[in-house]
Design an enzyme around this catalytic site. Structure first.
Site, mmCIF file in Angstrom:
data_model
loop_
_atom_site.group_PDB
_atom_site.id
_atom_site.type_symbol
_atom_site.label_atom_id
_atom_site.label_comp_id
_atom_site.label_asym_id
_atom_site.label_seq_id
_atom_site.Cartn_x
_atom_site.Cartn_y
_atom_site.Cartn_z
ATOM 1 N N HIS A 44 51.623 52.632 44.128
ATOM 2 C CA HIS A 44 51.817 53.660 45.160
ATOM 3 C C HIS A 44 50.971 54.878 44.826
ATOM 4 C CE1 HIS A 44 53.806 56.479 47.886
ATOM 5 N NE2 HIS A 44 54.173 55.397 48.545
ATOM 6 N N ASP A 92 57.148 48.173 50.643
ATOM 7 C CA ASP A 92 56.751 46.976 51.387
ATOM 8 C C ASP A 92 57.054 45.666 50.663
ATOM 9 O OD1 ASP A 92 55.584 48.360 53.590
ATOM 10 O OD2 ASP A 92 53.951 48.944 52.263
HETATM 11 N N1 COA Z 1 47.530 45.266 42.222
HETATM 12 C C1 COA Z 1 46.660 45.248 41.194
HETATM 13 N N2 COA Z 1 46.057 46.318 40.721
HETATM 14 C C2 COA Z 1 46.329 47.483 41.315
HETATM 15 C C3 COA Z 1 47.215 47.581 42.393
HETATM 16 C C4 COA Z 1 47.828 46.413 42.838
HETATM 17 N N3 COA Z 1 48.672 46.437 43.853
HETATM 18 N N4 COA Z 1 47.295 48.853 42.806
HETATM 19 C C5 COA Z 1 46.465 49.546 42.010
HETATM 20 N N5 COA Z 1 45.882 48.712 41.116
HETATM 21 C C6 COA Z 1 44.918 49.081 40.092
HETATM 22 C C7 COA Z 1 43.572 49.320 40.722
HETATM 23 O O1 COA Z 1 42.819 48.137 40.809
HETATM 24 C C8 COA Z 1 42.981 50.326 39.781
HETATM 25 O O2 COA Z 1 42.556 49.675 38.615
HETATM 26 P P1 COA Z 1 41.245 50.161 37.820
HETATM 27 O O3 COA Z 1 41.570 51.555 37.361
HETATM 28 O O4 COA Z 1 41.110 49.153 36.752
HETATM 29 O O5 COA Z 1 40.139 50.118 38.846
HETATM 30 C C9 COA Z 1 44.179 51.190 39.411
HETATM 31 O O6 COA Z 1 45.319 50.338 39.551
HETATM 32 C C10 COA Z 1 44.337 52.412 40.302
HETATM 33 O O7 COA Z 1 44.275 51.969 41.649
HETATM 34 P P2 COA Z 1 44.126 52.920 42.918
HETATM 35 O O8 COA Z 1 43.927 52.114 44.150
HETATM 36 O O9 COA Z 1 43.121 53.990 42.611
HETATM 37 O O10 COA Z 1 45.561 53.575 42.912
HETATM 38 P P3 COA Z 1 46.180 54.454 44.010
HETATM 39 O O11 COA Z 1 47.344 55.056 43.348
HETATM 40 O O12 COA Z 1 45.245 55.337 44.717
HETATM 41 O O13 COA Z 1 46.591 53.324 45.096
HETATM 42 C C11 COA Z 1 47.758 51.959 46.554
HETATM 43 C C12 COA Z 1 47.808 53.190 45.646
HETATM 44 C C13 COA Z 1 49.115 51.843 47.225
HETATM 45 C C14 COA Z 1 46.687 52.121 47.648
HETATM 46 C C15 COA Z 1 47.456 50.703 45.719
HETATM 47 O O14 COA Z 1 48.393 50.593 44.683
HETATM 48 C C16 COA Z 1 47.425 49.443 46.560
HETATM 49 O O15 COA Z 1 46.409 49.152 47.203
HETATM 50 N N6 COA Z 1 48.554 48.652 46.562
HETATM 51 C C17 COA Z 1 48.619 47.457 47.332
HETATM 52 C C18 COA Z 1 48.749 47.758 48.838
HETATM 53 C C19 COA Z 1 50.111 48.275 49.191
HETATM 54 O O16 COA Z 1 51.140 47.754 48.793
HETATM 55 N N7 COA Z 1 50.120 49.355 50.019
HETATM 56 C C20 COA Z 1 51.342 49.950 50.508
HETATM 57 C C21 COA Z 1 51.580 51.276 49.879
HETATM 58 S S1 COA Z 1 53.187 51.902 50.326
#
Ligand code: COA
Length: 378
Positions: free
Chosen positions: A264, A315
């Site tokens: 998240h 979700d």
């Molecule tokens: N599965 C695997 N790895 C994940 C991950 C996941 N669901 N979410 C984040 N990571 C990893 C990223 O690959 C990244 O790794 P790295 O540093 O080696 O490149 C690191 O964690 C940070 O990811 P980032 O996307 O920058 O984190 P964020 O905090 O900005 O992203 C989300 C938050 C929700 C966008 C992200 O966790 C995600 O895409 N989750 C899946 C989609 C989802 O469930 N969305 C609904 C949100 S309520």
């Protein structure tokens, strides 16, 4: 020229405080979500979605008379004009339900005289109308696209019961209705998420509520926002079996793919909404005797905690809960909207009450001083 690395702009506006609001607050470090001062666990335990709507709009819990009046107003507004249902019948049967919701809400504006008013009284009337009608549109679309008769709303039922009734043509049992009602409470508001921010930007121009909500639906539809719940279920179906989970997760992580429903942008610990949805996924597994989706989800959750220190978000367990309620996959995001309409409209009312046009600046990184070159010399 300024390069991206020297930029003073904040990518994705992360951490930028763009509004004052008393509607909801997210504490990402401690995993706490509050609506108007009340902890989400307290509300999920004791309240109803209708009461939460009142709370979000009015900043306090209603007394008995106020709640009765509020509920009857919502129920009197479940019905959608026939013209909008007729319009929906002309949409292609494979239209995405979020696109249908967006277009239908936009069309509702035609049938509401004075729907553009931004004074508290008019805007509250529109908020009641839209909050009553969103579930009717989402359920009606599923009936229309499957060639079934549209089930008219029953004003004797809550928003949660009514949605399941209009979808299936049968009333849900009390346990399922309560579970679904809590799902709506859990999704009602989440501070300045992308769709809520969108509604405030549109409302900030003093455009009407129908336009602001239409824009909010468009934002929620995106896969980085409301679309994740459907993708969780697609993932579980793709994996197919508990004993395939470990291998599937290892492969996905090795390929740097994201596991849907995990992680998240704000919560760095368990999303408090996931605590409830985990319970519901388990309850639906016990109720239906189909336990594999819950077991697979639990295994994925454990692996992601061990391997990445990440937790499930709202979700993750809503997917298997809705799946076992027999809800089609592409309706999970519309259900999010059926709930989030309460937060959107609350934020729009708050924006109208103390409006300032939202107009940030961009950091210009293009060239300057160029001279126009006639077309035949380029
Ligand atoms: N599965 C695997 N790895 C994940 C991950 C996941 N669901 N979410 C984040 N990571 C990893 C990223 O690959 C990244 O790794 P790295 O540093 O080696 O490149 C690191 O964690 C940070 O990811 P980032 O996307 O920058 O984190 P964020 O905090 O900005 O992203 C989300 C938050 C929700 C966008 C992200 O966790 C995600 O895409 N989750 C899946 C989609 C989802 O469930 N969305 C609904 C949100 S309520």
């Amino acid at each position: 020229m300024t390069t991206a690395t020297e930029s003073t702009a904040t990518a994705g506006l992360r951490g930028v405080v763009a509004a004052q609001s008393s509607i909801g607050d997210v504490n990402g470090e401690q995993g706490i979500l509050i609506y108007q001062g009340y902890d989400i666990h307290d509300l999920a335990e004791h309240s109803t979605f209708e009461e939460v709507i009142y709370l979000l709009w009015n900043g306090r819990l209603p007394n008995k008379t106020e709640l009765d009046e509020h509920v009857s107003k919502l129920r009197a507004n479940y019905a959608v004009p026939d013209s909008v249902i007729s319009l929906m019948k002309q949409f292609p049967a494979d239209a995405d339900p979020m696109d249908v919701l967006r277009t239908s809400v936009s069309a509702l504006d035609f049938y509401d005289k004075d729907g553009h008013g931004t004074d508290r009284e008019t805007a509250t009337r529109v908020a009641i109308r839209l909050t009553g009608q969103l579930g009717t549109i989402a359920a009606a679309w599923d009936r229309i696209r499957s060639g079934k008769e549209v089930v008219p709303p029953d004003p004797g039922l809550s928003i949660a019961e009514n949605f399941l009734y209009m979808l299936r043509g049968e009333k849900p049992d009390a346990e399922e209705a309560r579970m679904f009602d809590i799902c709506l409470i859990l999704h009602a508001d989440h501070e300045l998420n992308a769709s809520t921010f969108t509604t405030r930007v549109v409302a900030g121009t003093l455009a009407g509520m129908y336009g602001a909500v239409t824009a909010g639906i468009a934002a929620l539809a995106g896969p980085l926002h409301g679309g994740a719940n459907t993708n969780v279920m697609k993932m579980l179906l793709e994996i197919g079996d508990l004993d395939k989970v470990d291998e599937w997760v290892d492969k996905a992580l090795a390929e740097k793919r994201k596991i849907m429903g995990i992680g998240h942008a704000v919560y760095k610990t368990e999303d408090p909404r996931a605590t409830w949805l985990r319970k519901f996924s388990k309850k639906m597994a016990e109720k239906t005797g189909v336990t594999k989706w819950f077991e697979m989800s639990q295994r994925i959750e454990k692996l992601m905690q061990e391997k990445k220190g990440m937790y499930p978000n709202v979700d993750f367990y809503s997917a298997s809960t809705y799946y076992l309620m027999g809800i089609p996959l592409d309706l999970y995001t519309p259900i999010f909207a059926v709930s989030r309409i309460s937060g959107w409209t609350g934020h729009i009312l708050e924006q109208y009450a103390n409006n300032k046009l939202i107009r940030p600046r961009a950091e210009y990184v293009g060239p300057r001083g160029l001279k126009y070159v006639p077309l035949d010399q380029r």
